[in-house]
Design a protein around this motif. Sequence first.
Motif, PDB file in Angstrom:
ATOM      1  N   GLN A   1       0.836  -1.198   0.000  1.00 41.89           N
ATOM      2  CA  GLN A   1       0.000   0.000   0.000  1.00 41.89           C
ATOM      3  C   GLN A   1       0.877   1.257   0.000  1.00 41.89           C
ATOM      4  O   GLN A   1       0.606   2.213  -0.731  1.00 41.89           O
ATOM      5  CB  GLN A   1      -0.926   0.005   1.214  1.00 41.89           C
ATOM      6  N   GLN A   2       1.926   1.235   0.779  1.00 37.67           N
ATOM      7  CA  GLN A   2       2.844   2.372   0.818  1.00 37.67           C
ATOM      8  C   GLN A   2       3.515   2.563  -0.537  1.00 37.67           C
ATOM      9  O   GLN A   2       3.686   3.686  -1.006  1.00 37.67           O
ATOM     10  CB  GLN A   2       3.916   2.176   1.898  1.00 37.67           C
ATOM     11  N   LYS A   3       3.889   1.450  -1.154  1.00 41.50           N
ATOM     12  CA  LYS A   3       4.545   1.498  -2.463  1.00 41.50           C
ATOM     13  C   LYS A   3       3.602   2.117  -3.495  1.00 41.50           C
ATOM     14  O   LYS A   3       4.017   2.934  -4.312  1.00 41.50           O
ATOM     15  CB  LYS A   3       4.954   0.081  -2.882  1.00 41.50           C
ATOM     16  N   ALA A   4       2.328   1.746  -3.429  1.00 42.30           N
ATOM     17  CA  ALA A   4       1.342   2.296  -4.357  1.00 42.30           C
ATOM     18  C   ALA A   4       1.208   3.812  -4.177  1.00 42.30           C
ATOM     19  O   ALA A   4       1.106   4.561  -5.154  1.00 42.30           O
ATOM     20  CB  ALA A   4      -0.012   1.612  -4.176  1.00 42.30           C
ATOM     21  N   GLU A   5       1.223   4.269  -2.943  1.00 41.42           N
ATOM     22  CA  GLU A   5       1.148   5.704  -2.663  1.00 41.42           C
ATOM     23  C   GLU A   5       2.390   6.423  -3.186  1.00 41.42           C
ATOM     24  O   GLU A   5       2.294   7.522  -3.729  1.00 41.42           O
ATOM     25  CB  GLU A   5       0.978   5.962  -1.166  1.00 41.42           C
ATOM     26  N   GLU A   6       3.548   5.803  -3.026  1.00 48.44           N
ATOM     27  CA  GLU A   6       4.791   6.383  -3.533  1.00 48.44           C
ATOM     28  C   GLU A   6       4.734   6.525  -5.054  1.00 48.44           C
ATOM     29  O   GLU A   6       5.154   7.541  -5.605  1.00 48.44           O
ATOM     30  CB  GLU A   6       5.994   5.513  -3.161  1.00 48.44           C
TER      31      GLU A   6
ATOM     32  N   MET B   1       4.054   0.894 -12.674  1.00 46.80           N
ATOM     33  CA  MET B   1       3.341  -0.145 -11.928  1.00 46.80           C
ATOM     34  C   MET B   1       3.978  -1.516 -12.148  1.00 46.80           C
ATOM     35  O   MET B   1       4.087  -2.304 -11.214  1.00 46.80           O
ATOM     36  CB  MET B   1       1.868  -0.178 -12.327  1.00 46.80           C
ATOM     37  N   GLN B   2       4.394  -1.795 -13.379  1.00 46.55           N
ATOM     38  CA  GLN B   2       5.035  -3.077 -13.656  1.00 46.55           C
ATOM     39  C   GLN B   2       6.331  -3.218 -12.881  1.00 46.55           C
ATOM     40  O   GLN B   2       6.615  -4.275 -12.316  1.00 46.55           O
ATOM     41  CB  GLN B   2       5.300  -3.228 -15.159  1.00 46.55           C
ATOM     42  N   ALA B   3       7.104  -2.137 -12.822  1.00 42.67           N
ATOM     43  CA  ALA B   3       8.363  -2.181 -12.076  1.00 42.67           C
ATOM     44  C   ALA B   3       8.091  -2.393 -10.591  1.00 42.67           C
ATOM     45  O   ALA B   3       8.762  -3.193  -9.929  1.00 42.67           O
ATOM     46  CB  ALA B   3       9.152  -0.893 -12.296  1.00 42.67           C
TER      47      ALA B   3
ATOM     48  N   MET C   1       7.608  -5.884  -5.708  1.00 43.53           N
ATOM     49  CA  MET C   1       6.777  -6.411  -4.617  1.00 43.53           C
ATOM     50  C   MET C   1       6.694  -7.931  -4.666  1.00 43.53           C
ATOM     51  O   MET C   1       6.746  -8.586  -3.646  1.00 43.53           O
ATOM     52  CB  MET C   1       5.370  -5.801  -4.675  1.00 43.53           C
ATOM     53  N   LEU C   2       6.541  -8.477  -5.864  1.00 44.40           N
ATOM     54  CA  LEU C   2       6.444  -9.931  -5.972  1.00 44.40           C
ATOM     55  C   LEU C   2       7.739 -10.595  -5.542  1.00 44.40           C
ATOM     56  O   LEU C   2       7.721 -11.665  -4.926  1.00 44.40           O
ATOM     57  CB  LEU C   2       6.074 -10.347  -7.394  1.00 44.40           C
ATOM     58  N   GLY C   3       8.850  -9.977  -5.825  1.00 42.42           N
ATOM     59  CA  GLY C   3      10.122 -10.488  -5.359  1.00 42.42           C
ATOM     60  C   GLY C   3      10.173 -10.511  -3.838  1.00 42.42           C
ATOM     61  O   GLY C   3      10.635 -11.452  -3.219  1.00 42.42           O
ATOM     62  N   GLY C   4       9.619  -9.474  -3.210  1.00 39.68           N
ATOM     63  CA  GLY C   4       9.572  -9.388  -1.750  1.00 39.68           C
ATOM     64  C   GLY C   4       8.572 -10.318  -1.140  1.00 39.68           C
ATOM     65  O   GLY C   4       8.734 -10.783  -0.014  1.00 39.68           O
TER      66      GLY C   4
END
Length: 101
Positions: free
Chosen positions: A9-14, A84-86, A91-94
């Motif tokens: 969620q934080q990543k999306a806001e960033e 978004m793809q990046a 995120m998927l890696g995490g």
Amino acid sequence: MFDKLFEAQQKAEEIKKRLNNISVIGEAEGGAIKVTATANKEIQSITIDPSFHSEAAIEELEELLTVAVNKALQQADNVSQTEMQAATKDMLGGLGGMFGG
């Protein structure tokens, strides 16, 4: 698991904030009409060359303005998708650790 969701969620806001700082430009009639927008699809400005404006019929001006706006929004889509793809890849890696990966 909730930590990862919160992180996502934080990543999306960033990403959204970053997209607000990226400008894209759509042009028509060789640059006589320029539309500047953010990568979040917010129109920032529209400029029309005064010499073109004085010679153009209103219908032509409206049509070319539509073309320029659509070009700017398409560029915004392209930038947004790339960002978004990046982020999704990161995120998927995490998230791999959550599923034993």
